[in-house]
Design an enzyme around this catalytic site. Structure first.
Site, PDB file in Angstrom:
ATOM      1  N   ASN A  23       0.825  -1.231   0.080  1.00 22.07           N
ATOM      2  CA  ASN A  23      -0.043  -0.033   0.098  1.00 22.07           C
ATOM      3  C   ASN A  23       0.864   1.268  -0.052  1.00 22.07           C
ATOM      4  OD1 ASN A  23      -2.423  -1.508  -0.145  1.00 22.07           O
ATOM      5  ND2 ASN A  23      -2.882  -1.366   2.166  1.00 22.07           N
ATOM      6  N   ARG A 123     -17.800   2.161  -1.782  1.00 24.85           N
ATOM      7  CA  ARG A 123     -16.613   2.577  -2.089  1.00 24.85           C
ATOM      8  C   ARG A 123     -16.046   3.600  -2.978  1.00 24.85           C
ATOM      9  NH1 ARG A 123     -11.411  -1.797  -2.078  1.00 24.85           N
ATOM     10  NH2 ARG A 123     -10.557  -0.136  -0.890  1.00 24.85           N
ATOM     11  N   ASP A 308      -7.220  -4.551   7.564  1.00 22.01           N
ATOM     12  CA  ASP A 308      -6.646  -5.491   6.555  1.00 22.01           C
ATOM     13  C   ASP A 308      -6.320  -6.657   7.327  1.00 22.01           C
ATOM     14  OD1 ASP A 308      -7.284  -3.867   4.292  1.00 22.01           O
ATOM     15  OD2 ASP A 308      -5.353  -3.129   4.055  1.00 22.01           O
TER      16      ASP A 308
HETATM   17  C1  UD1 Z   1      -6.585   1.879   1.707  1.00 25.06           C
HETATM   18  C2  UD1 Z   1      -5.850   0.430   1.645  1.00 25.06           C
HETATM   19  C3  UD1 Z   1      -6.679  -0.505   2.116  1.00 25.06           C
HETATM   20  C4  UD1 Z   1      -7.169  -0.495   3.495  1.00 25.06           C
HETATM   21  C5  UD1 Z   1      -7.797   0.998   3.625  1.00 25.06           C
HETATM   22  C6  UD1 Z   1      -8.203   1.043   5.058  1.00 25.06           C
HETATM   23  C7  UD1 Z   1      -4.290   1.035  -0.211  1.00 25.06           C
HETATM   24  C8  UD1 Z   1      -3.930   1.017  -1.841  1.00 25.06           C
HETATM   25  N1  UD1 Z   1      -5.476   0.669   0.372  1.00 25.06           N
HETATM   26  O1  UD1 Z   1      -7.599   1.982   0.760  1.00 25.06           O
HETATM   27  O2  UD1 Z   1      -5.938  -1.929   1.741  1.00 25.06           O
HETATM   28  O3  UD1 Z   1      -8.165  -1.423   3.794  1.00 25.06           O
HETATM   29  O4  UD1 Z   1      -6.923   1.874   3.104  1.00 25.06           O
HETATM   30  O5  UD1 Z   1      -7.138   1.112   5.757  1.00 25.06           O
HETATM   31  O6  UD1 Z   1      -3.642   1.804   0.409  1.00 25.06           O
HETATM   32  N2  UD1 Z   1     -14.448   6.192   1.490  1.00 25.06           N
HETATM   33  C9  UD1 Z   1     -15.329   7.406   0.910  1.00 25.06           C
HETATM   34  N3  UD1 Z   1     -15.173   8.166  -0.021  1.00 25.06           N
HETATM   35  C10 UD1 Z   1     -13.857   8.371  -0.279  1.00 25.06           C
HETATM   36  C11 UD1 Z   1     -12.790   7.425  -0.177  1.00 25.06           C
HETATM   37  C12 UD1 Z   1     -13.073   6.345   1.129  1.00 25.06           C
HETATM   38  O7  UD1 Z   1     -16.518   7.051   1.476  1.00 25.06           O
HETATM   39  O8  UD1 Z   1     -13.775   9.127  -1.410  1.00 25.06           O
HETATM   40  C13 UD1 Z   1     -14.802   5.307   2.186  1.00 25.06           C
HETATM   41  C14 UD1 Z   1     -14.531   4.025   1.910  1.00 25.06           C
HETATM   42  O9  UD1 Z   1     -15.566   3.348   1.382  1.00 25.06           O
HETATM   43  C15 UD1 Z   1     -14.342   2.918   3.331  1.00 25.06           C
HETATM   44  C16 UD1 Z   1     -13.402   4.286   4.069  1.00 25.06           C
HETATM   45  O10 UD1 Z   1     -13.706   5.416   3.478  1.00 25.06           O
HETATM   46  O11 UD1 Z   1     -15.418   2.904   3.926  1.00 25.06           O
HETATM   47  C17 UD1 Z   1     -12.196   4.357   4.368  1.00 25.06           C
HETATM   48  O12 UD1 Z   1     -11.440   4.005   3.135  1.00 25.06           O
HETATM   49  P1  UD1 Z   1     -10.057   4.462   2.602  1.00 25.06           P
HETATM   50  O13 UD1 Z   1      -9.343   4.808   3.535  1.00 25.06           O
HETATM   51  O14 UD1 Z   1      -9.961   5.495   1.531  1.00 25.06           O
HETATM   52  O15 UD1 Z   1      -9.301   3.226   1.868  1.00 25.06           O
HETATM   53  P2  UD1 Z   1      -8.492   3.195   0.362  1.00 25.06           P
HETATM   54  O16 UD1 Z   1      -7.453   4.214   0.595  1.00 25.06           O
HETATM   55  O17 UD1 Z   1      -9.198   2.833  -0.515  1.00 25.06           O
END
Ligand code: UD1
Length: 422
Positions: A23, A123, A308
């Site tokens: 990540n 997501r 994770d």
């Molecule tokens: C990153 C990690 C992933 C990990 C996650 C949480 C990478 C490549 N992946 O994913 O392995 O499980 O952090 O630790 O680094 N959300 C929204 N709107 C947005 C963005 C996110 O609603 O624009 C929500 C998501 O649906 C989720 C929460 O926020 O419920 C957290 O997601 P986020 O921290 O953004 O995860 P990632 O960055 O995609």
């Protein structure tokens, strides 16, 4: 399609080297787009997600060479020949959205497909977009693509996230390094991967303070220069392999492991009765007392228990003494491994975001199938502790995030092999 055959066996003993973080690497690679000078990453993991990001960056005009058997990534983005991240690549990997901030910051334009299968719904990427809008970008959603523009360049601003998002914090942080003036990111993610990204950007000449806390301040600079940066240890791979001796018994040293990367997880292992100790080379995990104690887990942003590692922890709890409650607070619908563990004899009740696991004496091997990366590896861990043979299919999920999983586990005495599919 390949599968993995695991035969339940006794204690594991030996050492496992831990790779650089997938990540972290997936956010460090797009940072190359911020500078005309070369960026070199050392300690890179050898994974299919890294190859997908390589293909994406190359499609934008970056040069990416994989050296030393993939452990070093030498990148250079002297000229960007395209500003479009195509659906064909982005659909394979959600982290592709991380090219948006850097392209916009450097050239004032970017077109990025919405990540695979998810429109602005489950997501979503709304936080990425509103953060960049706070820096003056104009966004339009058209035909499944985000069209972003900042004709006069990005300008520093206040970004106030409603809740923590790792990816949105990374996109905002990268974009702000080249925005005019000061940017403040509030409710920023505090994950070690954010600190690693900030360290790399500082090595490239960025001015950043407060990373690792929930408020990051960035003073924009005119340009960033080249740098060489080592990718931080993969705390999720580390935690996964710490669970192998916890489940099977034995004593395994995790080379490169660090307690500060996994404090909340290690506290839970301690409460479960698993012994964790720092060594000069990393961490040693020992489990000699038969079944572990049941512990309750709630997933949270860092420094809380990582989502994770929830699936892998559930595998451990399946054979614990007593009842444990696992609450998933980051992603809805992240218990897809539960029905597969139940096929192996586990007792699990899922209600919404909560799974209640009643430990059983022993799991039984079965053919199982996983639908995501962490779920796949949880089934391998469960297979190590089960009687008989477990066949885990759809291993392409594993290849996304665990390098050399078979040799790393067989190196400590696990009976595990990859079976080539037709
Ligand atoms: C990153 C990690 C992933 C990990 C996650 C949480 C990478 C490549 N992946 O994913 O392995 O499980 O952090 O630790 O680094 N959300 C929204 N709107 C947005 C963005 C996110 O609603 O624009 C929500 C998501 O649906 C989720 C929460 O926020 O419920 C957290 O997601 P986020 O921290 O953004 O995860 P990632 O960055 O995609």
């Amino acid at each position: 399609m390949d599968s993995i055959l695991v035969t339940g066996n006794g204690p594991l003993n030996g050492e496992i080297p831990i790779a650089g973080a997938k990540n972290a690497c997936l956010t460090l690679m797009p940072a190359t787009l911020l500078s005309e000078e070369p960026l070199t990453l050392t300690n890179a993991p050898r994974l299919s997600d890294i190859r997908t990001m390589t293909t994406l960056l190359q499609s934008l005009g970056a040069e990416v060479s994989s050296l030393q058997d993939g452990k070093v990534l030498a990148m250079s983005s002297h000229d960007l020949t395209s500003h479009k991240a195509d659906y064909d690549i982005v659909r394979k990997m959600r982290a592709s959205i991380l090219v948006l901030g850097p392209m916009l910051a450097r050239d004032g334009q970017a077109v990025v497909s919405l990540p695979g299968g998810c429109a602005i719904g489950a997501r979503p990427v709304d936080l990425h977009l509103t953060a960049l809008e706070a820096l003056g970008a104009e966004m339009e959603l058209k035909d499944g693509y985000v069209h972003a523009k900042a004709p006069g360049g990005l300008k520093g601003g206040i970004i106030e996230f409603p809740f923590v998002s790792v990816g949105a914090t990374e996109n905002a942080l990268m974009a702000a390094t080249l925005a005019k003036g000061t940017t403040v990111i509030r409710t920023a993610a505090r994950e070690p991967e954010i600190v690693d990204l900030a360290d790399c950007l500082r090595a490239m000449g960025a001015q950043i303070e407060g990373d690792g806390t929930s408020e990051i301040t960035i003073q924009g600079v005119d340009r960033l220069h080249g740098a060489t940066h080592p990718v931080v240890t993969d705390r999720i791979e580390l935690g996964t392999y710490m669970l192998a001796p916890a489940i099977c018994g034995g004593e395994v040293e995790l080379l490169g492991g660090r307690i500060d990367l996994l404090q909340a997880f290690i506290e839970k292992l301690d409460a479960a009765g698993v012994h964790v100790q720092e060594t000069p080379r990393g961490l040693k995990v020992a489990q000699r007392n038969g079944r572990v104690n049941a512990v309750d887990v709630v997933t949270e942003p860092f420094p809380g228990f990582p989502t994770d590692l929830q699936a892998q922890m559930m595998a451990l709890m399946c054979t614990a003494n007593g009842v444990s409650v696992l609450e998933e607070k980051i992603f809805e619908n992240r218990f897809m491994h539960a029905p597969e563990l139940i096929r192996m004899g586990a007792q699990i009740d899922v209600h919404g975001g909560t799974a209640t696991v009643t430990g059983v004496e022993r799991l039984k091997g079965a053919p199982v199938m996983a639908t995501d990366l962490r779920a796949s590896v949880s089934l391998i861990l469960a297979g190590l502790a089960a009687g008989g043979e477990t066949v885990v299919s759809r291993v392409y999920h594993l290849d996304r995030g665990y390098e050399h999983v078979v040799s790393k586990l067989s190196g400590v005495g696990a009976k595990i092999e990859r079976i080539k599919g037709q």
